[in-house]
Design a protein around this motif. Structure first.
Motif, short mmCIF file in Angstrom:
data_model
loop_
_atom_site.label_atom_id
_atom_site.label_comp_id
_atom_site.label_asym_id
_atom_site.label_seq_id
_atom_site.Cartn_x
_atom_site.Cartn_y
_atom_site.Cartn_z
N HIS A 84 0.82 -1.21 0.00
CA HIS A 84 0.00 0.00 0.00
C HIS A 84 0.86 1.26 0.00
CE1 HIS A 84 -3.85 -2.07 0.48
NE2 HIS A 84 -3.25 -2.87 1.35
N GLU A 85 1.94 1.27 0.75
CA GLU A 85 2.77 2.48 0.84
C GLU A 85 3.39 2.86 -0.49
OE1 GLU A 85 4.56 5.84 2.46
OE2 GLU A 85 2.91 4.58 3.16
N PRO A 86 4.04 1.94 -1.23
CA PRO A 86 4.59 2.33 -2.54
C PRO A 86 3.51 2.77 -3.53
CG PRO A 86 4.89 -0.03 -2.17
CD PRO A 86 4.47 0.57 -0.87
N VAL A 87 2.33 2.17 -3.47
CA VAL A 87 1.23 2.62 -4.34
C VAL A 87 0.91 4.08 -4.04
CG1 VAL A 87 -1.25 2.38 -4.77
CG2 VAL A 87 0.22 0.36 -4.78
N LYS A 88 0.84 4.41 -2.76
CA LYS A 88 0.56 5.80 -2.36
C LYS A 88 1.67 6.74 -2.81
CE LYS A 88 -0.51 8.60 1.73
NZ LYS A 88 -0.69 8.58 3.20
N ALA A 93 3.67 11.10 -6.30
CA ALA A 93 4.62 11.63 -7.28
C ALA A 93 3.89 12.16 -8.50
CB ALA A 93 5.63 10.55 -7.67
N HIS A 94 2.86 11.44 -8.93
CA HIS A 94 2.07 11.90 -10.07
C HIS A 94 1.36 13.21 -9.73
CE1 HIS A 94 -1.44 11.93 -12.83
NE2 HIS A 94 -0.59 11.37 -13.69
N ALA A 95 0.79 13.28 -8.52
CA ALA A 95 0.07 14.49 -8.11
C ALA A 95 0.99 15.69 -7.96
CB ALA A 95 -0.66 14.22 -6.79
N CYS A 115 2.20 -1.42 -9.62
CA CYS A 115 2.09 -0.50 -10.75
C CYS A 115 0.66 -0.42 -11.27
CB CYS A 115 3.02 -0.95 -11.88
SG CYS A 115 4.79 -0.73 -11.54
N ILE A 116 0.00 -1.57 -11.38
CA ILE A 116 -1.37 -1.59 -11.90
C ILE A 116 -2.30 -0.84 -10.95
CG2 ILE A 116 -3.34 -3.08 -12.42
CD1 ILE A 116 -1.28 -5.20 -13.33
N LEU A 122 -5.33 7.45 -10.70
CA LEU A 122 -4.65 8.62 -11.26
C LEU A 122 -5.63 9.43 -12.10
CD1 LEU A 122 -1.18 7.19 -12.41
CD2 LEU A 122 -1.77 8.29 -10.24
N PRO A 123 -5.74 10.72 -11.84
CA PRO A 123 -6.70 11.53 -12.60
C PRO A 123 -6.22 11.79 -14.02
CG PRO A 123 -5.42 12.92 -11.11
CD PRO A 123 -5.02 11.51 -10.82
#
Length: 566
Positions: A84-88, A93-95, A115-116, A122-123
């Motif tokens: 969960h932490e790396p997904v966040k 980073a994208h935001a 990754c999936i 992601l907006p």
């Protein structure tokens, strides 16, 4: 006359390359793909149907007016606690408008799932491209189906097929030979469809910026035509680099973290100068090689820029609760006759073994490689006995090798050694020469029908125990413990870590045995490769594993003063 409700409407079926020219199959003028028009796909064409999440599948939906794909609501399968932490972090980073992210988690930690799932929320993301090795393409497609597409259009493709995503303003790419089409696409191709996110799995394959695959991937990342909008670049690798000089494909992340402009395309020397401007010292030994034990400041600098500034994350297997790697050196002493053979001329050696003649014009590197191959072939009977002994102890064994001659010799000798011990002599060879049979052979091993797999496929192929669906037809792989016997000395620290990871992954423990011929160039070469692998582990903040590899290297002749070039 209209179609009745119980009869499907006519449909355009896009077929994979190589489909037979049966009645009803035509070549689409724009997309240059074979298309069958009908209500149902004939049985003879069923094997050529477009695979889910493939480029052909996307074009099929374009031709049938199904863009974008329908959103299918479903409950997402749970992630592991540590995922969960790396997904966040990826989403953050994208935001934050970072240009991308590096997921440098260890083998078997589930980077594909992370990754999936990170892309789901992601907006403004409509299309996602996954670039991965050919052998891993089916696994990615299965994983997307399992975790859900998030209502996004996914295309999974291998690097050698990337040219198909482009058109060229002056060259009809689809009518050119593949190598020419790929080169023109890398030089001046324009994407048919822009992608919002580009995921590169096994991203260390971009470590050489001058390679065709690296240049083509960079072409993917150009701004969308008429806008400043660029795709977001997510990289994933358990072994992203062995030294700072291999980070050129991450220059946008380093530049963003350092608050400077990315350097753009540079020569190797130019890139090292840019790294120096960021504060890297890049000390080398007397052979001009960077090693982590000479460059503590560089290790800390890379950690600070990539893993402390929001553009990457890493973790050790220990931190994630995954089993640590167990490694063993297994020396082989050559007989006096074999030692004479080892010292013989290359052409004489090949002739004695009944192998094809090759050019004897050598430079220092090819001379070193050929001496290493001599040791590889000479020790093949001993490797076979080691493998047979492990099978007798209850292991299923994977034998990574480098040379095709070694693969063939080890497979043949291992089958004989198993038979002599009264064991089933079921051995499969898995190489790049039989791509159409590779997955079937892998499934034979995973189902336990073959007890040994000898392979030169060092990336993108899974042999771990209990692999979900790994045996084919929905069956999981056997739970028999795995062992990895590395029979050839493989060049490059990243390469040996990838070889180890074929069996030691997804939380499954596997022991690794390095077999080498004593008092040969192979032993010196192995020492250097282990040190390079230690550099990889040090740079992804796994100091314990780095030290374990350094301790192994210290046991070998030539650990410091070996001769071979890399």
């Amino acid at each position: 006359m209209t179609d009745s409700p119980d009869r499907p409407a006519a449909h355009k079926f896009v077929l994979r390359p190589g489909a037979p020219s049966l009645p009803g199959v035509r070549l689409d003028a724009r997309w240059r793909v074979p298309v069958y028009m009908g209500r149902r796909l004939p049985k003879a064409l069923a094997p050529y149907a477009a695979s889910v999440f493939s480029w052909e599948w996307m074009i099929q939906d374009v031709l049938n007016g199904r863009m974008p794909p329908p959103v299918v609501a479903r409950e997402r399968p749970p992630l592991r606690e540590y995922q969960h932490e790396p997904v966040k972090l990826i989403q953050n980073a994208h935001a934050s408008q970072a240009p991308g992210f590096l997921l440098a988690y260890p083998t078997g930690s589930g980077k594909t799932a992370m990754c999936i799932c990170a892309t789901h929320d992601l907006p403004d993301v409509r299309r996602v491209l996954v670039v991965t090795k050919l052998d891993v393409v089916p696994a990615w497609r299965r994983a997307i189906s399992y975790f859900g597409s998030g209502g996004k259009r996914w295309v999974v493709i291998n690097p050698e097929q990337l040219w198909r995503l482009f058109f060229h303003p002056l060259r009809p790419l689809n009518s050119l030979p593949v190598d020419k089409a790929a080169e023109f696409a890398a030089q001046g191709g324009i994407l048919h469809f822009p992608f919002d996110v580009v995921i590169v799995d096994e991203s260390h394959m971009l470590a050489s910026p001058a390679s065709l695959r690296s240049r083509t991937v960079q072409r993917l990342l150009l701004p969308e035509h008429g806008t400043n909008r660029r795709p977001w670049f997510l990289r994933a690798s358990a072994s992203p680099f062995s030294n700072p000089g291999e980070t050129a494909y991450l220059d946008d992340l380093l530049a963003h973290a350092a608050g400077v402009d990315a350097p753009g395309a540079l020569s190797r020397a130019g890139y090292q100068e840019w790294l120096s401007s960021l504060g890297f010292t890049l000390n080398t030994d007397h052979t001009r090689r960077w090693f982590h034990d000479l460059n503590g400041d560089d290790v800390n600098k890379l950690n600070h820029l990539l893993f402390s500034r929001g553009v990457g994350t890493t973790a050790t297997a220990e931190e994630l609760g995954l089993p640590s790697m167990t490694r063993e050196l297994r020396p082989v002493e050559l007989s006096p006759d074999d030692q004479v053979q080892y010292e013989s001329a290359w052409s004489e050696f090949r002739a004695q073994y009944g192998l094809e003649a090759v050019d004897d014009v050598l430079d220092s590197t090819s001379e070193a490689l050929r001496r290493v191959q001599k040791a590889s072939l000479l020790k093949a009977p001993k490797v076979a006995q080691i493998v047979a002994g492990l099978v007798e102890e209850g292991y299923q064994v994977v034998v990574p090798a480098w040379y095709l001659d070694s693969v063939s010799a080890i497979a043949r000798l291992t089958a004989a050694a198993l038979k002599a011990r009264g064991l089933p002599d079921r051995v499969v060879e898995i190489t790049g020469a039989d791509r159409h049979l590779r997955e079937r052979k892998r499934q034979l091993f995973q189902a336990g029908h073959a007890l040994v797999a000898v392979t030169n496929s060092l990336e993108g192929v899974n042999f771990h125990a209990g692999e979900r669906g790994g045996a084919g037809n929905g069956r999981d792989a056997t739970q028999s413990p795995r062992a990895c016997v590395i029979a050839d000395v493989l060049t490059g620290g990243r390469r040996i870590l990838q070889a180890e990871g074929r069996t030691h992954r997804d939380g499954q423990r596997s022991q690794t045995v390095y077999v080498f011929a004593e008092n040969t160039l192979e032993e010196e070469w192995l020492a250097r490769v282990l040190r390079a692998a230690a550099g990889t582990q040090a740079l992804v903040q796994s100091p314990r594993d780095a030290q374990d590899l350094m301790d192994l290297a210290a046991q070998l002749t030539g650990a410091v003063d070996g001769r071979p070039g890399q």
